[in-house]
Design an enzyme around this catalytic site. Sequence first.
Site, short mmCIF file in Angstrom:
data_model
loop_
_atom_site.label_atom_id
_atom_site.label_comp_id
_atom_site.label_asym_id
_atom_site.label_seq_id
_atom_site.Cartn_x
_atom_site.Cartn_y
_atom_site.Cartn_z
N CYS A 95 109.18 -57.65 -50.52
CA CYS A 95 108.77 -56.77 -50.99
C CYS A 95 109.59 -55.18 -50.18
O CYS A 95 110.49 -56.15 -49.18
CB CYS A 95 107.41 -55.85 -50.44
SG CYS A 95 107.14 -54.67 -50.17
N HIS A 137 103.26 -56.94 -58.83
CA HIS A 137 103.04 -56.54 -57.75
C HIS A 137 103.16 -54.93 -57.51
O HIS A 137 102.67 -53.83 -56.21
CB HIS A 137 104.56 -56.52 -56.93
CG HIS A 137 105.21 -56.28 -55.85
ND1 HIS A 137 104.94 -56.86 -54.94
CD2 HIS A 137 105.68 -55.31 -55.19
CE1 HIS A 137 105.63 -56.82 -53.39
NE2 HIS A 137 106.06 -55.73 -53.42
N GLU A 138 103.95 -53.80 -57.88
CA GLU A 138 103.75 -52.45 -58.36
C GLU A 138 102.73 -51.67 -58.05
O GLU A 138 102.36 -51.04 -57.06
CB GLU A 138 105.29 -52.21 -58.64
CG GLU A 138 106.70 -52.15 -58.57
CD GLU A 138 106.97 -52.56 -57.38
OE1 GLU A 138 106.76 -51.39 -56.88
OE2 GLU A 138 108.03 -53.13 -57.40
N HIS A 141 101.18 -51.85 -54.86
CA HIS A 141 100.85 -50.87 -54.07
C HIS A 141 100.31 -49.25 -54.11
O HIS A 141 100.08 -48.95 -53.40
CB HIS A 141 102.73 -50.51 -54.31
CG HIS A 141 102.73 -50.77 -52.94
ND1 HIS A 141 103.49 -51.64 -51.94
CD2 HIS A 141 104.63 -52.28 -53.87
CE1 HIS A 141 103.97 -52.45 -51.55
NE2 HIS A 141 104.84 -53.08 -52.16
#
Length: 161
Positions: A95, A137-138, A141
């Site tokens: 990250c 993953h994104e 966020h």
Amino acid sequence: MKTLADMVLLGDSRLYEVCEPVTKADLPLVAGWVADLHNVMNEVRVRYGFGRGIAAPQLGIMKRLVYLNLDRPLVLLNPELTDASEELFELWDDCMSFPNLLVRVRRHQSLTVRYRDEHWQPQVWPVQDALSELLQHECDHLDGVLCTMRAIDSQSFRWRP
């Protein structure tokens, strides 16, 4: 123009917040946000040697916006992940908000992402493997979830070699 110095780092409370949707009224701001995301991603690539995607909250832009730059730039506004496969795989995730730490996580092998592009047109994109992992993953966020929170166990952390 934002730079690597503007990256929101592990421990900053903004990384744990749920982002607001991008609205049609926000569209005039999107190009500037994307330029900042692009610039910082390039700086991360030069300094750390990785970087395929970045989420807006990593630069303190608390909107549901993901910027990818694989073979070409791609802007995803208000992405939603659907149709996640039951099949999972494990990997060492990294990250930009903690670039020297790797975290062992499980991700869905495939899924579909529905989003609006920078022209506010709806898009549907089925992805698998590395792209599936990247989008999970994104999009995490955008919901205030970090890969550290998805670690398989307490021994699923290591420093980047």
